[in-house]
Write a protein that holds these residues in place. Structure first.
Motif, mmCIF file in Angstrom:
data_model
loop_
_atom_site.group_PDB
_atom_site.id
_atom_site.type_symbol
_atom_site.label_atom_id
_atom_site.label_comp_id
_atom_site.label_asym_id
_atom_site.label_seq_id
_atom_site.Cartn_x
_atom_site.Cartn_y
_atom_site.Cartn_z
ATOM 1 N N GLY A 73 0.821 -1.189 0.000
ATOM 2 C CA GLY A 73 0.000 0.000 0.000
ATOM 3 C C GLY A 73 0.854 1.237 0.000
ATOM 4 N N VAL A 74 0.205 2.360 -0.172
ATOM 5 C CA VAL A 74 0.920 3.631 -0.208
ATOM 6 C C VAL A 74 0.429 4.482 0.953
ATOM 7 C CG1 VAL A 74 1.423 5.660 -1.574
ATOM 8 C CG2 VAL A 74 1.073 3.477 -2.710
ATOM 9 N N LEU A 75 1.365 5.002 1.721
ATOM 10 C CA LEU A 75 1.022 5.893 2.821
ATOM 11 C C LEU A 75 1.255 7.325 2.349
ATOM 12 C CD1 LEU A 75 0.318 6.253 5.807
ATOM 13 C CD2 LEU A 75 2.708 5.986 6.345
ATOM 14 N N HIS A 76 0.193 8.091 2.313
ATOM 15 C CA HIS A 76 0.307 9.481 1.858
ATOM 16 C C HIS A 76 0.691 10.361 3.029
ATOM 17 C CE1 HIS A 76 -1.288 8.863 -2.171
ATOM 18 N NE2 HIS A 76 -2.026 7.918 -1.612
ATOM 19 N N ILE A 77 1.686 11.173 2.817
ATOM 20 C CA ILE A 77 2.147 12.056 3.878
ATOM 21 C C ILE A 77 2.055 13.493 3.399
ATOM 22 C CG2 ILE A 77 4.140 12.746 5.243
ATOM 23 C CD1 ILE A 77 4.820 9.680 5.053
ATOM 24 N N TYR A 78 1.308 14.282 4.136
ATOM 25 C CA TYR A 78 1.157 15.695 3.806
ATOM 26 C C TYR A 78 2.009 16.474 4.786
ATOM 27 C CZ TYR A 78 -2.642 13.937 1.042
ATOM 28 O OH TYR A 78 -3.366 13.237 0.113
ATOM 29 N N TYR A 79 2.953 17.218 4.264
ATOM 30 C CA TYR A 79 3.867 17.875 5.174
ATOM 31 C C TYR A 79 4.028 19.344 4.815
ATOM 32 C CZ TYR A 79 7.468 17.688 1.564
ATOM 33 O OH TYR A 79 8.166 17.840 0.409
ATOM 34 N N GLY A 96 15.264 14.833 7.431
ATOM 35 C CA GLY A 96 14.745 15.347 8.693
ATOM 36 C C GLY A 96 14.384 14.237 9.645
ATOM 37 N N PHE A 97 14.085 14.600 10.875
ATOM 38 C CA PHE A 97 13.801 13.625 11.917
ATOM 39 C C PHE A 97 12.490 12.890 11.655
ATOM 40 C CE2 PHE A 97 12.196 12.670 16.259
ATOM 41 C CZ PHE A 97 13.164 11.748 16.589
ATOM 42 N N GLU A 98 11.438 13.635 11.369
ATOM 43 C CA GLU A 98 10.139 13.007 11.102
ATOM 44 C C GLU A 98 10.206 12.141 9.858
ATOM 45 O OE1 GLU A 98 7.060 15.931 10.971
ATOM 46 O OE2 GLU A 98 6.796 15.753 13.139
ATOM 47 N N TYR A 99 10.956 12.634 8.860
ATOM 48 C CA TYR A 99 11.100 11.883 7.613
ATOM 49 C C TYR A 99 11.691 10.505 7.889
ATOM 50 C CZ TYR A 99 12.923 10.677 3.015
ATOM 51 O OH TYR A 99 13.218 10.031 1.853
ATOM 52 N N GLU A 100 12.752 10.483 8.700
ATOM 53 C CA GLU A 100 13.420 9.210 8.982
ATOM 54 C C GLU A 100 12.530 8.287 9.810
ATOM 55 O OE1 GLU A 100 17.260 8.710 9.139
ATOM 56 O OE2 GLU A 100 17.612 10.290 7.677
ATOM 57 N N GLN A 109 6.268 -1.794 8.029
ATOM 58 C CA GLN A 109 4.908 -2.182 7.627
ATOM 59 C C GLN A 109 4.806 -2.498 6.135
ATOM 60 O OE1 GLN A 109 1.938 -2.098 9.652
ATOM 61 N NE2 GLN A 109 3.343 -2.029 11.378
ATOM 62 N N HIS A 110 5.932 -2.474 5.411
ATOM 63 C CA HIS A 110 5.955 -2.732 3.971
ATOM 64 C C HIS A 110 5.061 -1.776 3.208
ATOM 65 C CE1 HIS A 110 7.970 -6.187 5.368
ATOM 66 N NE2 HIS A 110 6.912 -6.613 5.984
ATOM 67 N N LEU A 111 5.151 -0.511 3.564
ATOM 68 C CA LEU A 111 4.356 0.484 2.861
ATOM 69 C C LEU A 111 5.283 1.341 2.020
ATOM 70 C CD1 LEU A 111 2.163 1.617 5.850
ATOM 71 C CD2 LEU A 111 1.367 0.354 3.881
ATOM 72 N N GLU A 112 4.710 1.877 0.950
ATOM 73 C CA GLU A 112 5.464 2.865 0.187
ATOM 74 C C GLU A 112 5.010 4.241 0.622
ATOM 75 O OE1 GLU A 112 5.260 2.345 -3.983
ATOM 76 O OE2 GLU A 112 6.057 0.310 -3.869
ATOM 77 N N LEU A 113 5.904 5.199 0.542
ATOM 78 C CA LEU A 113 5.572 6.540 1.008
ATOM 79 C C LEU A 113 5.369 7.459 -0.189
ATOM 80 C CD1 LEU A 113 8.091 6.987 3.927
ATOM 81 C CD2 LEU A 113 5.674 6.542 4.081
ATOM 82 N N ALA A 114 4.363 8.297 -0.082
ATOM 83 C CA ALA A 114 4.158 9.333 -1.093
ATOM 84 C C ALA A 114 4.081 10.660 -0.348
ATOM 85 C CB ALA A 114 2.870 9.069 -1.861
ATOM 86 N N GLN A 130 -8.017 13.752 2.735
ATOM 87 C CA GLN A 130 -8.890 12.656 3.161
ATOM 88 C C GLN A 130 -8.140 11.456 3.713
ATOM 89 O OE1 GLN A 130 -12.328 12.747 3.467
ATOM 90 N NE2 GLN A 130 -11.717 14.870 3.221
ATOM 91 N N THR A 131 -6.904 11.237 3.259
ATOM 92 C CA THR A 131 -6.194 10.044 3.729
ATOM 93 C C THR A 131 -4.785 10.425 4.144
ATOM 94 O OG1 THR A 131 -5.469 9.630 1.487
ATOM 95 C CG2 THR A 131 -7.396 8.417 2.239
ATOM 96 N N GLY A 132 -4.243 9.638 5.034
ATOM 97 C CA GLY A 132 -2.825 9.744 5.301
ATOM 98 C C GLY A 132 -2.448 10.406 6.607
#
Lengths: 234, 241
Positions: A73-79, A96-100, A109-114, A130-132
């Motif tokens: 799955g893909v975990l969407h990250i809004y930053y 960055g710290f949060e990024y790592e 968790q075998h997720l991909e990050l977007a 809506q997600t992430g």
């Protein structure tokens, strides 16, 4: 007798499979379940069925699932770019710290990050995606004020709040970035109180947020964690 | 060449179907409840399960093969139109199984050995299906999974190209034709569909059980090709649904 033991082991594996939270261990337990069932058939006098069960249930399915979870799955990250926490470095890209932290969690968790960049904190708070996950070195106080009760706030690092001379409140990371950029000179910020940094999980990702909480508790105060804190936050 | 095989398969399947329907309408049905007691002298196979599903209940097996063929065909037809998942080429190209650094060499070596062992064992299970547990279905699945393990050390496309050099898919088309053809041959020589037109041989040796070993090997290759085709399409299009 042997078949009863094997059925019992199969039952235990199935139960463990229900409780497993990791995809990898789940797949291996499923393969183990197939193996026990195949063994049970063997002792019940059906070697042909046992062979088929072994080839299909234990081997083929395990491999197909191992291939399948490559892209779980893909975990969407809004930053919102924040120095030290999550920002674009001119040479090494996003860091960055949060990024790592998010990288480590996604690998587990075998997720991909977007990653999706947001212009400002107001954008994120007024029109939350809506997600992430939302990340920008938010403090608990601030996030609690901006987001609804359905959002899950996972705190991961304590910090301090300071009062700037112009009346604004700021936290340790932002204060540091202000100091580094020489925007403040010869002013002593007043300490106001303590707070924690949080990640905000959007309502439909609450389960993921709980997993993230467990992950944070696992890695907190390990050597790697301390090295991360030292490298990014000083 | 490619067009002959489906036509032959279709023709032979139709002829076989007509023969089966005719046989079923015969007043003296082939139903014999006592066939278990005469199993060995009638079929020549030591493994009674194989003897039943390739001799007395061969129609069941025939339609199982047809179902499997249609399933593999459907997967390739449906998934073939979907976009292909492109591998992002990272530190090594064999990252199908989420390989961590340092693990790749071990996996590369082990998967080649496992591939060979799986092929050997699969073929063994196919050709001795009438002597002990096993048979075409299991042997085919073992071999097909063995090919997927090879993807751990090579790129998926390389494996596919190697596989196409063996012309397994052309062979698969002729197997679709050959399996009903054996039934027709049996009808022409003995008067019953899948009749015994080969000698029974000495029970317990490889060359015994008349057509059962041949059927097992044919089914094995059919299942091998089908399993590989399904796995290949699943791997190629993973994440695109």
């Amino acid at each position: 007798m042997e078949s009863i033991v094997l059925w019992g082991l199969g039952f235990c594996t199935a139960f463990a499979l229900l409780l497993s939270k990791q995809l990898h261990s789940g797949i291996l337990l499923f393969g183990l379940f197939g193996l026990f069932v195949a063994g049970a058939y063997l002792f019940m006098g059906a070697p042909d069925v046992s062979f088929t069960s072994m080839a299909l249930g234990a081997a083929l399915t395990t491999f197909v699932y191992l291939v399948a979870i490559k892209k779980a799955g893909v975990l969407h990250i809004y930053y919102v770019p924040t120095d030290s926490m999550i920002f674009s470095h001119p040479t090494i890209g996003l860091t960055g710290f949060e990024y790592e932290l998010l990288r480590g969690f996604a690998a587990q968790q075998h997720l991909e990050l977007a990653f999706h960049e947001m212009d400002s904190y107001q954008d994120l708070a007024e029109k939350p995606p809506q997600t992430g996950v939302f990340a920008c070195g938010m403090t608990y106080e601030r996030a609690n004020r901006s987001f609804s009760k359905q959002h899950l706030l996972v705190s991961y690092l304590p910090t301090r709040i300071f009062l700037l001379p112009n009346g604004e409140q700021t936290d340790l990371v932002r204060l540091k970035s202000l100091l580094v950029r020489n925007k403040m000179k010869n002013v002593e910020p007043k300490p106001l109180g303590e707070d924690t940094y949080v990640f905000v999980f959007e309502p439909s990702s609450v389960d993921l947020g709980k997993n993230f909480d467990t992950y944070i508790k696992q890695v907190q105060n390990t050597d790697e964690w301390n090295a991360l804190v030292k490298r990014h936050l000083g | 060449m490619k067009r002959i095989a489906p036509v032959l398969a279709l023709v032979s399947l139709s002829i076989l179907f007509i023969l089966i329907v005719r046989e079923m309408n015969m007043p003296e049905s082939t139903f014999r409840p006592d066939y278990v007691t005469h199993l060995l002298e009638e079929s020549g196979a030591l493994n009674s399960v194989t003897a039943i599903y390739l001799n007395y209940r061969v129609y069941d097996t025939l339609f199982e093969i047809t179902v499997f063929f249609i399933a593999a065909f459907g997967v390739s037809l449906f998934l073939g139109n979907l976009p292909i998942t492109h591998e992002e080429v990272e530190e090594n190209d064999a990252n199908l199984f989420l390989i961590q650094e340092g693990l790749s060499f071990r996996l590369r070596t082990a998967s080649n050995i496992i591939f060979l062992l799986a092929q050997l064992f699969g073929i063994y299970v196919m050709i001795t299906g009438h002597l002990g547990p096993g048979g075409g279905f299991v042997g085919g699945v073992i071999s097909g999974t063995g090919i997927l393990v090879l993807v751990g050390s090579k790129k998926l496309e390389e494996v596919r190209d190697d596989f196409q050099k063996l012309h397994i898919h052309t062979a698969e088309r002729f197997i679709i034709f050959a399996i009903p053809f054996i039934g027709i041959l049996g009808y022409l020589t003995t008067g019953t569909v899948y009749g015994r037109f080969l000698p029974l041989g000495e029970a317990g040796t490889i060359f015994s059980g008349a057509v059962i070993p041949i059927m097992n090997v044919l089914i094995g290759f059919k299942v091998l090709a089908g399993t590989w085709s399904i796995l290949y399409h699943f791997v190629q299009h993973r994440g695109s649904i």
